[in-house]
Design an enzyme around this catalytic site. Structure first.
Site, short mmCIF file in Angstrom:
data_model
loop_
_atom_site.label_atom_id
_atom_site.label_comp_id
_atom_site.label_asym_id
_atom_site.label_seq_id
_atom_site.Cartn_x
_atom_site.Cartn_y
_atom_site.Cartn_z
CG ASP A 90 -0.27 0.05 2.54
OD1 ASP A 90 0.80 -0.57 2.67
OD2 ASP A 90 -0.78 0.70 3.46
CD GLU A 158 3.97 1.00 6.95
OE1 GLU A 158 4.61 1.44 7.93
OE2 GLU A 158 3.68 1.69 5.95
#
Length: 469
Positions: A90, A158
């Site tokens: 991400d 994250e």
């Protein structure tokens, strides 16, 4: 002492590494905003690449928002150490895409670097893992895959820092039992200078609301005696620092002095890396490395106020701000939250009402640089990059490190990565050097072979009559 395993060369960087990164950068896996299909496509792309690289067991672990963390595993023989290779896929938003020199979600080569959102943080690190695994898979004649229980975690969640991965792993307590975790989410202090990060600051973020009036008032009719909330907020925020920029909040803590083996940070290098304008002074006093890695930092992240185009001559009844404290290693985040709240309540001006809401908490982290896996990785990095590895702290926070420490207290946790000061992660024109990917991948392949050899020892020679079989 057994002979070292033969190194598996991975340099120059194979063409499929660029293909991997181009495919990943092309998928808009922006935390919190991208449509779910972008994450699904990325998860399946990563799963396919990892399976082809020699990790046949694939699990897709969905978070609450549907984004899937990929867990790929190559089981080892009984008793083999488990090694987890971590990275995340991400990314943060590209923000104003028109400010980029090339499209942020299209990998573009320029002056020897590859540009695109996530090229360094952290899709480039995932490509380094893939490149190392392919080198181990292909090997050299007579060179088997290292006898390790090998796991790759490609995290989908994250960037928000909301412990989503920890929640997933706590729900499946038997899923992992790592001896070593390699967190590839940091980088090198300079291009071509291999670096292990051994400490991270934590983070405490609060939202504060200052209220002074029951309603918005005309500033001409009531201005003077009537207290404006935005002005009160500005006065309150100004109490957070001394005149030289040192945080003024008592009780935030300071890390113990680092050992002599840790690298320093020259002020001129820091100014260049940070893009500090000529004539503008740095904040605080003392060595830059200590200010950045070992001491707290207080930052006003946002202030809620009318945009200039919408401003009217009015007194505001309330005003808000986000305030962040970077917590030094060794300090407890809960105490930092308390110290910040005490400071603000004692200094809110004019008897204004103050509400404080905790937004984010993340503990600081320290690795053990004397651990055996660190020693092996230092040697592998030095051999791959051709120069001794350095050890540094980091001013930022990586929540998964504390999650791994909490979940697997006996595991040795290593932090390294493909970023360098020119990468401009989270900023415009993020980039990565393919040399950093190639060198880190080579080091990781060396490290995994040597770790397997160190744990298993030399194999007996069945033709040697001295062997008691």
């Amino acid at each position: 002492m057994p002979a070292r395993p033969t190194a598996t060369p991975v340099r120059p960087l194979p063409a499929d590494a660029r293909d991997d990164l181009a495919a990943l950068v092309g998928l808009r896996t922006v935390a919190g905003t991208s449509p779910p299909d972008q994450f699904r496509r990325a998860a399946r792309l990563i799963a396919d690449r990892l399976a082809a690289a020699g990790l046949p067991e694939i699990l897709l672990l969905p978070a609450d928002d549907g984004a899937e963390t990929v867990l790929a595993r190559r089981p080892g023989p009984p008793g083999a150490p488990q090694v987890v290779l971590y990275a995340h896929y991400d990314v943060v938003s590209a923000r104003d895409e028109t400010a980029w020199r090339s499209p942020p979600f299209e990998l573009t080569e320029r002056d020897g670097r590859w540009y695109g959102r996530g090229s360094a943080d952290c899709k480039g690190n995932l490509v380094a893992h893939l490149t190392a695994l392919r080198a181990l898979r292909d090997g050299l004649p007579g060179e088997p895959f290292p006898e390790l229980d090998l796991v790759v975690l490609a995290d989908a969640c994250e960037e928000p820092g909301d412990a989503a991965l920890e929640k997933l792993l706590r729900a499946r307590p038997g899923l992992l039992a790592p001896d070593v975790v390699v967190v590839a989410d940091t980088g090198n202090i300079a291009p071509g200078v291999p670096t292990l990060t051994t400490s991270l600051r934590g983070m405490a973020v609060v939202e504060i609301t200052v209220s002074t009036l029951a309603r918005t008032l005309h500033s001409g009719q009531f201005g003077g005696p009537a207290p404006d909330a935005l002005t009160a907020l500005v006065r309150l925020l100004a109490t957070l620092h001394d005149d030289d920029g040192t945080p003024r909040v008592d009780g935030l803590g300071t890390a113990a002095p680092a050992g002599p083996e840790r690298a320093g940070y020259a002020e001129a290098d820091f100014r260049a890396d940070a893009g500090v304008l000529d004539g503008v002074r740095l904040l605080g006093t003392g060595p830059v490395a200590e200010r950045l890695w070992d001491r707290p930092a207080v930052t006003v992240l946002a202030v809620q106020s009318p945009p200039l185009d919408d401003a009217v001559p009015a007194l505001l009844p309330s005003a808000k701000a986000l305030v962040s404290v970077r917590v030094p290693p060794g300090a407890e985040v809960a105490r930092v939250h308390g110290a910040l709240a005490d400071h603000l309540r004692a200094r809110v001006p004019w008897g204004a009402r103050l509400d404080i809401e905790r937004v984010t908490s993340g503990p600081a982290f320290r690795a053990d640089p004397a651990g055996p896996a660190h020693t092996l990785m230092r040697d592998a990095l030095a051999e791959s990059f051709g120069t001794p590895a350095r050890e540094v702290g980091a001013g930022g926070s990586i929540a998964v490190c504390s999650a791994f420490r909490s979940l697997y207290p006996d595991a040795e946790i290593l932090l390294c990565g493909v970023e360098d000061p020119a990468s401009n992660i989270h900023g415009t024109d993020e980039s990565v050097s393919p040399r950093e990917i190639a060198s880190l991948a080579h080091a990781e392949a060396l490290f995994l072979r040597r770790l397997a050899a160190a744990r298993t020892g030399p194999r007996p020679d069945p033709t040697d009559p001295r062997e008691d079989r």
